[in-house]
Design an enzyme around this catalytic site. Sequence first.
Site, short mmCIF file in Angstrom:
data_model
loop_
_atom_site.label_atom_id
_atom_site.label_comp_id
_atom_site.label_asym_id
_atom_site.label_seq_id
_atom_site.Cartn_x
_atom_site.Cartn_y
_atom_site.Cartn_z
N GLY A 328 0.82 -1.21 0.00
CA GLY A 328 0.00 0.00 0.00
C GLY A 328 0.84 1.24 0.00
O GLY A 328 1.96 1.26 0.48
N SER A 329 0.29 2.31 -0.57
CA SER A 329 0.98 3.60 -0.53
C SER A 329 0.27 4.45 0.48
O SER A 329 0.65 4.53 1.63
CB SER A 329 0.97 4.22 -1.91
OG SER A 329 -0.34 4.33 -2.41
N PHE A 330 -0.82 5.10 0.06
CA PHE A 330 -1.60 5.86 1.01
C PHE A 330 -2.57 4.95 1.78
O PHE A 330 -3.12 5.37 2.77
CB PHE A 330 -2.41 6.94 0.29
CG PHE A 330 -1.55 8.07 -0.17
CD1 PHE A 330 -0.29 8.30 0.36
CD2 PHE A 330 -2.01 8.92 -1.15
CE1 PHE A 330 0.49 9.35 -0.07
CE2 PHE A 330 -1.24 9.98 -1.59
CZ PHE A 330 0.01 10.19 -1.05
N GLY A 331 -2.78 3.74 1.30
CA GLY A 331 -3.68 2.88 2.05
C GLY A 331 -3.94 1.56 1.36
O GLY A 331 -3.49 1.32 0.25
N VAL A 333 -7.11 -1.39 0.51
CA VAL A 333 -8.57 -1.46 0.35
C VAL A 333 -9.04 -2.86 0.70
O VAL A 333 -8.50 -3.85 0.20
CB VAL A 333 -8.98 -1.09 -1.09
CG1 VAL A 333 -10.49 -1.16 -1.23
CG2 VAL A 333 -8.49 0.30 -1.43
N LYS A 347 -11.22 1.69 2.76
CA LYS A 347 -9.86 2.12 2.46
C LYS A 347 -9.20 2.57 3.75
O LYS A 347 -9.55 3.61 4.31
CB LYS A 347 -9.86 3.25 1.44
CG LYS A 347 -8.45 3.68 1.01
CD LYS A 347 -8.49 4.68 -0.13
CE LYS A 347 -7.08 5.05 -0.55
NZ LYS A 347 -7.06 6.00 -1.69
N ASP A 442 -5.65 12.45 -10.90
CA ASP A 442 -5.10 11.10 -11.07
C ASP A 442 -6.13 10.17 -11.73
O ASP A 442 -6.36 9.05 -11.28
CB ASP A 442 -4.67 10.53 -9.71
CG ASP A 442 -3.73 9.33 -9.87
OD1 ASP A 442 -3.11 9.19 -10.94
OD2 ASP A 442 -3.63 8.52 -8.93
#
Length: 605
Positions: A328-331, A333, A347, A442
Site C-alpha cells: 500500500g501507498s496511502f492505504g 482497500v 480504504k 489522477d
Amino acid sequence: MTARNLNSDQFALLEFKDRIAGPQNVLANNWTASTSVCNWIGVSCGILHKRVIALNLTSMNLRGTIPPHLGTIPEALVNISNLEILNLGFNQLSGQVPSSIFKISSFKIIDLSSNSLSGTLPNDMCQHLPKLEGLYLSWNELSGQIPEEIGNLLDLELLNLKAIKGLTGQIPTLTFNISSLKTINLSNNSLSGNLPPITNVPKLETLLLWGNKLSGNIPNSISNASMLKNLDLGDNLFSGPIPKMLASLKHLEVLLIHDNNLITGSATDHEWNFLSSLTNCKNLRKISVSGNPLSGVLPTYIGNLSKSLQYFYASYCELQGNIPMEIGSFGYVYKGRLSDGMEVAIKVFNFQTEGAFRSFDIECDALRNIVHRNIVKVITCCSSVDFKALVLDYMSNGNLEKWLHSKNCFLDIKQRVDIMIDVAVAIEHLHNGYPTPIIHCDIKPSNILLDEDMVAHVGDFGIAKLLGEGEVMKQTMTLATIGYMAPEFGLTGIVSIKCDVYSYGIILIETFTKKKPTDNFFAEEVTIRHWMESSLPKGAIEIADVDLLRREDEYFVVKANCISSIMELALNCSAELPEERKDMKDVVVELKKIKQRLLNNIEHV
C-alpha cells in the site's frame, strides 16, 4: 566532382519523389530541380563533401496510389552512395522493401517502421551494413526469419522488429553477442524456441520479447545483461521457476513476465524467493507476474521492495492467504459488510507513508458531500489517533483496467462508449458542479470502478486538488500517474481542470485500442498520443483493439467510423497546450452524439 555527385543525388531523389504521393504535396512543391537538394525538406547534406547523408520523411502520410507501383520504396534510393540515415517511418508506404537497401554500406540508421511494407530480411544483409547502428522495421508486414548472421552487425545499438507478425523461427544465438546493443524489441511476432544464452550485451538496457511463442526456462544468463532497465517477456510460453538471478539486474525498472507458465520455485516449493531477491533492485517501479500458476502466499517482505514501485500486478494467479499489510501507498482497500448486509469497500490509510494524513484529509473534504451517479460515494469516514479509513460503495465488477487488459474480460463497443460517457459526466460534474472546481489529478483506468450494472464511477481522490475562488491554476509537488499526466503537470507541477481533460483523452485512446501509455513501445519521443495522431489517418482498423474491430464484423464500417470519431475527440482532449483542450461539457455532448449515431446506424444497416 562535388556538383556531379550532388546532381546524381538530386536525380535519385527526384525519381523517388515521382513514385510516392502525399496529401499535402509537400515533396511535389518543395523538391524541385530549381533548388539545391541540400535545401529540400527532410534532406541533410554533409558539411565537407555536400553529399546527401540523411533522408528524414517520418510522419508525412506518404502513401501508395494507383497505378500499383506507386507508393513503393524505389530502387533509386540505393544510388545515393553516401546516405547514412533513411527515415521513412510512420507513413503509408507499401510493396516490397528492395533488398538493395540492405546493401548500402554507408547506412547507420534504417527506419521504415509503421508502414505496410512486405518482403523478407535478406540472409546476407549483415555482410553489407558494417556501420549500422539502428534498424527500425516495426509495424510492417515482413515475413521470414531474423538472419542468423545478425551478430555481424558489430555497431548495432537498436534493433526494433516489433509487430511484424510474419516473423517466425528462433532468435539467432548471436543476437546476444553484440556488445554495442542497447535496445532489442522483437515483441508481438511469432518467434519460437528457447531464449538463447545472453553472453555479451554489457550495454543492453531494454529487452522486449512479449507476445511471441518463446518457451523453456528464463535463462540464468539474463544476469549478464547487468545494465538492463526494461525487461518484458510477457505473453509467451516460458515455464519453470522465476530465476533468482534477476536480483543481479540492479538497474531494473520494469519487470513484466505475465501470462506465461512460470512458477515460484518448484512443484513442492511455493515460496516467493524471487520476490525477496528483487529487493536488490532499488529502481523497480513496475512488476507484473499476472496470469502465471504462482501458488503460495504473498510474503510480508513484499514491503521491502523499491520505494519507487508504482505497479504490482499478480492477478489470475493461484494465490492464497491474506494480503500483507505491508502493501500500500496511502492505504489498503478491503471488502467489508455492514450490519445491514450492505457490501462496502474500506480504504484504510497507511500511517507509515509520508503524506498519509494529508491524503486522508483531502479525500474526506473532496468526497464527503459529493453525491453523483458516476462518482464513488463515501458512506462515512472513520478517524482516531491511530486509525483512519473511508467506507465507500463497493463496486462488484472491479475497475476498467481489469476489463481492458485481463484475458477473461471483454467489453463491446457500446459498453466502452457508455463507460466513457459515464466518466466524462463525472469529471464534468467535478469541474462545474461546485462553487470551487475539483480537479481529480489522477484519472486512470484503475480509478474507474464498475458496479453490478457496469455503470462507471470515478473514485480515489487521494491527490485531488481544489481550486480556490478566482484561481485558474494551482501548483503542487504531488505527482499523478506517469503516462496519464498532462505535460505541464509533470514538468512544473502546475494543475488546472485541463489536466483532467488530458488524462481523459489518454484513457479514451486506451479504452478503444487496448494500448497503455506506459507500454514499452511508447517512449518520450513517441507517446501514445503521437502514435494515435500518425496512425489514425490509416483507418480505425490499424489502431483499434483487435478484439473490438474485425473486417468481417457485421457492422464493421459503422463501428470503424465510431472509433475514428472518438479518437479524433481523444486527440482534441489530449492536446499539448492546455488552452487547446476541449471543455468536459463539450466532450459529454460530443460523445453522446457519437453514441446516438452508432445506435442509429446499427438500426439502419
